[in-house]
Design a protein around this motif. Structure first.
Motif, PDB file in Angstrom:
ATOM      1  N   LEU A 126       0.844  -1.187   0.000  1.00  0.00           N
ATOM      2  CA  LEU A 126       0.000   0.000   0.000  1.00  0.00           C
ATOM      3  C   LEU A 126       0.882   1.241   0.000  1.00  0.00           C
ATOM      4  CD1 LEU A 126      -3.179   0.499   2.189  1.00  0.00           C
ATOM      5  CD2 LEU A 126      -1.676   2.385   1.605  1.00  0.00           C
ATOM      6  N   LEU A 127       0.652   2.120  -0.943  1.00  0.00           N
ATOM      7  CA  LEU A 127       1.392   3.377  -1.045  1.00  0.00           C
ATOM      8  C   LEU A 127       0.465   4.538  -0.703  1.00  0.00           C
ATOM      9  CD1 LEU A 127       3.854   4.366  -3.870  1.00  0.00           C
ATOM     10  CD2 LEU A 127       2.228   6.012  -2.987  1.00  0.00           C
ATOM     11  N   ASP A 128       0.879   5.345   0.250  1.00  0.00           N
ATOM     12  CA  ASP A 128       0.151   6.560   0.630  1.00  0.00           C
ATOM     13  C   ASP A 128       0.837   7.740  -0.058  1.00  0.00           C
ATOM     14  OD1 ASP A 128      -1.073   8.730   1.795  1.00  0.00           O
ATOM     15  OD2 ASP A 128      -0.859   8.011   3.854  1.00  0.00           O
ATOM     16  N   ALA A 129       0.215   8.244  -1.121  1.00  0.00           N
ATOM     17  CA  ALA A 129       0.794   9.336  -1.910  1.00  0.00           C
ATOM     18  C   ALA A 129       0.415  10.669  -1.288  1.00  0.00           C
ATOM     19  CB  ALA A 129       0.297   9.263  -3.354  1.00  0.00           C
ATOM     20  N   GLY A 130       1.382  11.326  -0.672  1.00  0.00           N
ATOM     21  CA  GLY A 130       1.106  12.543   0.085  1.00  0.00           C
ATOM     22  C   GLY A 130       0.739  12.189   1.503  1.00  0.00           C
ATOM     23  N   CYS A 131       1.606  11.432   2.164  1.00  0.00           N
ATOM     24  CA  CYS A 131       1.274  10.892   3.490  1.00  0.00           C
ATOM     25  C   CYS A 131       1.259  11.961   4.576  1.00  0.00           C
ATOM     26  CB  CYS A 131       2.238   9.777   3.869  1.00  0.00           C
ATOM     27  SG  CYS A 131       3.971  10.288   4.039  1.00  0.00           S
ATOM     28  N   GLY A 132       1.809  13.150   4.275  1.00  0.00           N
ATOM     29  CA  GLY A 132       1.755  14.236   5.247  1.00  0.00           C
ATOM     30  C   GLY A 132       2.456  13.864   6.542  1.00  0.00           C
ATOM     31  N   GLN A 133       1.748  13.980   7.642  1.00  0.00           N
ATOM     32  CA  GLN A 133       2.321  13.747   8.962  1.00  0.00           C
ATOM     33  C   GLN A 133       2.048  12.344   9.489  1.00  0.00           C
ATOM     34  OE1 GLN A 133       1.432  17.224  11.495  1.00  0.00           O
ATOM     35  NE2 GLN A 133       0.993  18.331   9.612  1.00  0.00           N
ATOM     36  N   GLY A 134       1.599  11.454   8.597  1.00  0.00           N
ATOM     37  CA  GLY A 134       1.440  10.047   8.959  1.00  0.00           C
ATOM     38  C   GLY A 134       0.174   9.712   9.718  1.00  0.00           C
TER      39      GLY A 134
ATOM     40  N   VAL B 190       2.793  -1.956  -6.700  1.00  0.00           N
ATOM     41  CA  VAL B 190       1.891  -1.526  -5.631  1.00  0.00           C
ATOM     42  C   VAL B 190       0.495  -2.101  -5.875  1.00  0.00           C
ATOM     43  CG1 VAL B 190       0.774   0.485  -4.590  1.00  0.00           C
ATOM     44  CG2 VAL B 190       3.194   0.594  -5.221  1.00  0.00           C
ATOM     45  N   ASP B 191      -0.135  -2.610  -4.812  1.00  0.00           N
ATOM     46  CA  ASP B 191      -1.498  -3.152  -4.920  1.00  0.00           C
ATOM     47  C   ASP B 191      -2.561  -2.078  -4.706  1.00  0.00           C
ATOM     48  OD1 ASP B 191      -0.985  -6.162  -5.110  1.00  0.00           O
ATOM     49  OD2 ASP B 191       0.109  -5.658  -3.275  1.00  0.00           O
ATOM     50  N   LEU B 192      -2.321  -1.196  -3.739  1.00  0.00           N
ATOM     51  CA  LEU B 192      -3.269  -0.134  -3.398  1.00  0.00           C
ATOM     52  C   LEU B 192      -2.507   1.183  -3.318  1.00  0.00           C
ATOM     53  CD1 LEU B 192      -5.224  -1.832  -0.438  1.00  0.00           C
ATOM     54  CD2 LEU B 192      -5.938  -1.720  -2.830  1.00  0.00           C
ATOM     55  N   LEU B 193      -3.024   2.208  -3.999  1.00  0.00           N
ATOM     56  CA  LEU B 193      -2.423   3.535  -3.916  1.00  0.00           C
ATOM     57  C   LEU B 193      -3.468   4.494  -3.363  1.00  0.00           C
ATOM     58  CD1 LEU B 193      -0.020   5.187  -6.422  1.00  0.00           C
ATOM     59  CD2 LEU B 193      -1.782   6.541  -5.289  1.00  0.00           C
ATOM     60  N   PHE B 194      -3.209   4.985  -2.175  1.00  0.00           N
ATOM     61  CA  PHE B 194      -4.121   5.864  -1.443  1.00  0.00           C
ATOM     62  C   PHE B 194      -3.717   7.307  -1.683  1.00  0.00           C
ATOM     63  CE2 PHE B 194      -4.975   7.972   2.772  1.00  0.00           C
ATOM     64  CZ  PHE B 194      -6.358   7.954   2.711  1.00  0.00           C
ATOM     65  N   CYS B 195      -4.629   8.079  -2.275  1.00  0.00           N
ATOM     66  CA  CYS B 195      -4.378   9.497  -2.544  1.00  0.00           C
ATOM     67  C   CYS B 195      -5.545  10.291  -1.972  1.00  0.00           C
ATOM     68  CB  CYS B 195      -4.228   9.736  -4.045  1.00  0.00           C
ATOM     69  SG  CYS B 195      -3.819  11.458  -4.471  1.00  0.00           S
ATOM     70  N   HIS B 196      -5.369  10.761  -0.763  1.00  0.00           N
ATOM     71  CA  HIS B 196      -6.449  11.429  -0.031  1.00  0.00           C
ATOM     72  C   HIS B 196      -6.122  12.901   0.186  1.00  0.00           C
ATOM     73  CE1 HIS B 196      -8.199  12.827   3.867  1.00  0.00           C
ATOM     74  NE2 HIS B 196      -9.286  12.407   3.278  1.00  0.00           N
ATOM     75  N   GLN B 197      -6.934  13.779  -0.379  1.00  0.00           N
ATOM     76  CA  GLN B 197      -6.782  15.225  -0.203  1.00  0.00           C
ATOM     77  C   GLN B 197      -5.364  15.684  -0.527  1.00  0.00           C
ATOM     78  OE1 GLN B 197      -9.270  17.284   0.295  1.00  0.00           O
ATOM     79  NE2 GLN B 197     -10.819  15.693   0.529  1.00  0.00           N
TER      80      GLN B 197
ATOM     81  N   LEU C 165      -6.447   2.364  -7.395  1.00  0.00           N
ATOM     82  CA  LEU C 165      -6.261   3.747  -6.955  1.00  0.00           C
ATOM     83  C   LEU C 165      -7.416   4.112  -6.031  1.00  0.00           C
ATOM     84  CD1 LEU C 165      -5.075   6.651  -7.084  1.00  0.00           C
ATOM     85  CD2 LEU C 165      -6.467   7.001  -9.148  1.00  0.00           C
ATOM     86  N   LEU C 166      -7.094   4.524  -4.812  1.00  0.00           N
ATOM     87  CA  LEU C 166      -8.091   4.979  -3.839  1.00  0.00           C
ATOM     88  C   LEU C 166      -7.982   6.505  -3.786  1.00  0.00           C
ATOM     89  CD1 LEU C 166      -7.534   1.961  -3.178  1.00  0.00           C
ATOM     90  CD2 LEU C 166      -7.896   2.522  -0.787  1.00  0.00           C
ATOM     91  N   PHE C 167      -8.907   7.163  -4.465  1.00  0.00           N
ATOM     92  CA  PHE C 167      -8.813   8.596  -4.730  1.00  0.00           C
ATOM     93  C   PHE C 167      -9.934   9.316  -3.985  1.00  0.00           C
ATOM     94  CE2 PHE C 167      -9.756  12.369  -7.279  1.00  0.00           C
ATOM     95  CZ  PHE C 167      -8.520  12.831  -7.679  1.00  0.00           C
ATOM     96  N   ALA C 168      -9.559  10.265  -3.126  1.00  0.00           N
ATOM     97  CA  ALA C 168     -10.550  11.023  -2.356  1.00  0.00           C
ATOM     98  C   ALA C 168     -10.147  12.498  -2.396  1.00  0.00           C
ATOM     99  CB  ALA C 168     -10.614  10.525  -0.916  1.00  0.00           C
ATOM    100  N   GLU C 169     -11.031  13.332  -2.951  1.00  0.00           N
ATOM    101  CA  GLU C 169     -10.650  14.713  -3.214  1.00  0.00           C
ATOM    102  C   GLU C 169     -11.748  15.724  -2.923  1.00  0.00           C
ATOM    103  OE1 GLU C 169      -8.485  16.885  -3.727  1.00  0.00           O
ATOM    104  OE2 GLU C 169      -6.841  15.463  -3.700  1.00  0.00           O
ATOM    105  N   SER C 170     -11.313  16.917  -2.551  1.00  0.00           N
ATOM    106  CA  SER C 170     -12.192  18.082  -2.547  1.00  0.00           C
ATOM    107  C   SER C 170     -12.162  18.716  -3.931  1.00  0.00           C
ATOM    108  CB  SER C 170     -11.725  19.105  -1.508  1.00  0.00           C
ATOM    109  OG  SER C 170     -11.859  18.609  -0.201  1.00  0.00           O
ATOM    110  N   THR C 171     -13.273  19.252  -4.352  1.00  0.00           N
ATOM    111  CA  THR C 171     -13.377  19.813  -5.698  1.00  0.00           C
ATOM    112  C   THR C 171     -13.221  21.332  -5.678  1.00  0.00           C
ATOM    113  OG1 THR C 171     -15.751  20.209  -5.652  1.00  0.00           O
ATOM    114  CG2 THR C 171     -15.030  17.967  -6.210  1.00  0.00           C
ATOM    115  N   GLU C 172     -13.195  21.890  -6.870  1.00  0.00           N
ATOM    116  CA  GLU C 172     -13.043  23.341  -7.000  1.00  0.00           C
ATOM    117  C   GLU C 172     -14.152  24.097  -6.278  1.00  0.00           C
ATOM    118  OE1 GLU C 172     -12.131  26.577 -10.553  1.00  0.00           O
ATOM    119  OE2 GLU C 172     -13.174  24.706 -11.033  1.00  0.00           O
ATOM    120  N   ALA C 173     -15.355  23.536  -6.257  1.00  0.00           N
ATOM    121  CA  ALA C 173     -16.482  24.200  -5.602  1.00  0.00           C
ATOM    122  C   ALA C 173     -16.225  24.426  -4.118  1.00  0.00           C
ATOM    123  CB  ALA C 173     -17.757  23.366  -5.786  1.00  0.00           C
ATOM    124  N   TYR C 174     -15.378  23.605  -3.520  1.00  0.00           N
ATOM    125  CA  TYR C 174     -15.024  23.764  -2.110  1.00  0.00           C
ATOM    126  C   TYR C 174     -13.729  24.552  -1.941  1.00  0.00           C
ATOM    127  CZ  TYR C 174     -13.845  22.448   2.693  1.00  0.00           C
ATOM    128  OH  TYR C 174     -13.517  22.478   4.026  1.00  0.00           O
TER     129      TYR C 174
END
Length: 241
Positions: free
Chosen positions: A50-58, A114-121, A146-155
């Motif tokens: 599992l790869l956390d792309a943009g893991c930030g502060q963990g 990689v089996d799972l790539l987590f890209c959250h915010q 790809l596990l993709f979770a995003e805020s959109t331009e409207a937000y």
């Protein structure tokens, strides 16, 4: 220079603090991971890489371990200080995490590994989004997700968010545009694999305060501009393109 990308957009002090807050961990990260878990059409990969792309502060590590039980967990971020905090978080959790300083547009990860790539915010912070998505596709194994979770331009393009946080505004997209981009890269998904969460913190302009106090009724799905989009998208198996 504390970052590893020429196009890096540094977060505000408030934003950096918020990313380690209880609100972020409990109401944003935890909720998104649980939602993504429910968007799978097939059984989860067993003992995935599992790869956390943009893991930030963990702060995602504990939730990812509990939900996906990875055999190997990789955290990638372009901010050196965030990686230091991720290392401390992994140590606190007694969790073995491989941390890599890398720009998402040029991942230092082998092809098909990689089996799972987590890209959250993370994606709305990236300037080179097309390159990053191509890299996500490259490093995923055939059949990987790809596990993709995003805020959109409207937000993102509201006065409160623009005041508190910092983003590259010229690359912000709607939910439909993000989904189109993911599909055009070659990922597979259908409506079962997509959700449009309508959470209190994601309401544009007022964080849902007018709805909470009954001043305004929430707009139903299909009559509002979505502020969040989650999708679980699969890289096709070899020979199925």
């Amino acid at each position: 220079m504390n970052h590893l990308s020429d196009s890096y957009v540094e977060e505000t002090r408030f934003g950096f603090w918020f990313l380690r807050s209880h609100t972020w961990q409990h109401h944003v990260l935890r909720v998104a991971i649980n939602d993504l878990r429910g968007l799978f059409s097939e059984a989860l990969p067993q003992k995935p890489v599992l790869l956390d792309a943009g893991c930030g502060q963990g702060k995602s590590f504990a939730h990812l371990r509990q939900t996906f039980a990875p055999q190997r967990l990789i955290g990638i971020d372009a901010d050196r200080h965030s990686l230091e905090l991720s290392a401390a978080e992994a140590a606190r959790l007694e969790l073995d995490v491989e941390l890599i300083g890398s720009d998402c547009a040029k991942l230092n990860v082998p092809d098909d590994s990689v089996d799972l790539l987590f890209c959250h915010q993370t994606f709305h912070h990236l300037v080179e989004q097309e390159k990053a998505l191509a890299e996500f596709y490259r490093v995923l194994k055939p059949g990987g997700y790809l596990l993709f979770a995003e805020s959109t331009e409207a937000y993102i393009d509201t006065w409160v968010i623009r005041w508190l946080f910092r983003h590259p505004m010229h690359v912000q997209k709607s939910a439909a545009q993000y989904l189109q981009m993911i599909g055009e890269q070659g990922f597979e998904f259908d409506q079962r694999n997509i959700s449009y969460p309508y959470l209190w913190w994601s309401r544009s302009k007022d964080f849902g305060l007018l709805e909470r106090f009954g001043v305004r009724k929430p707009k139903p799905f299909g009559q509002r501009e979505e502020t969040l989009v989650n999708v679980v998208a699969r890289k096709p198996l070899a020979g199925t393109l």
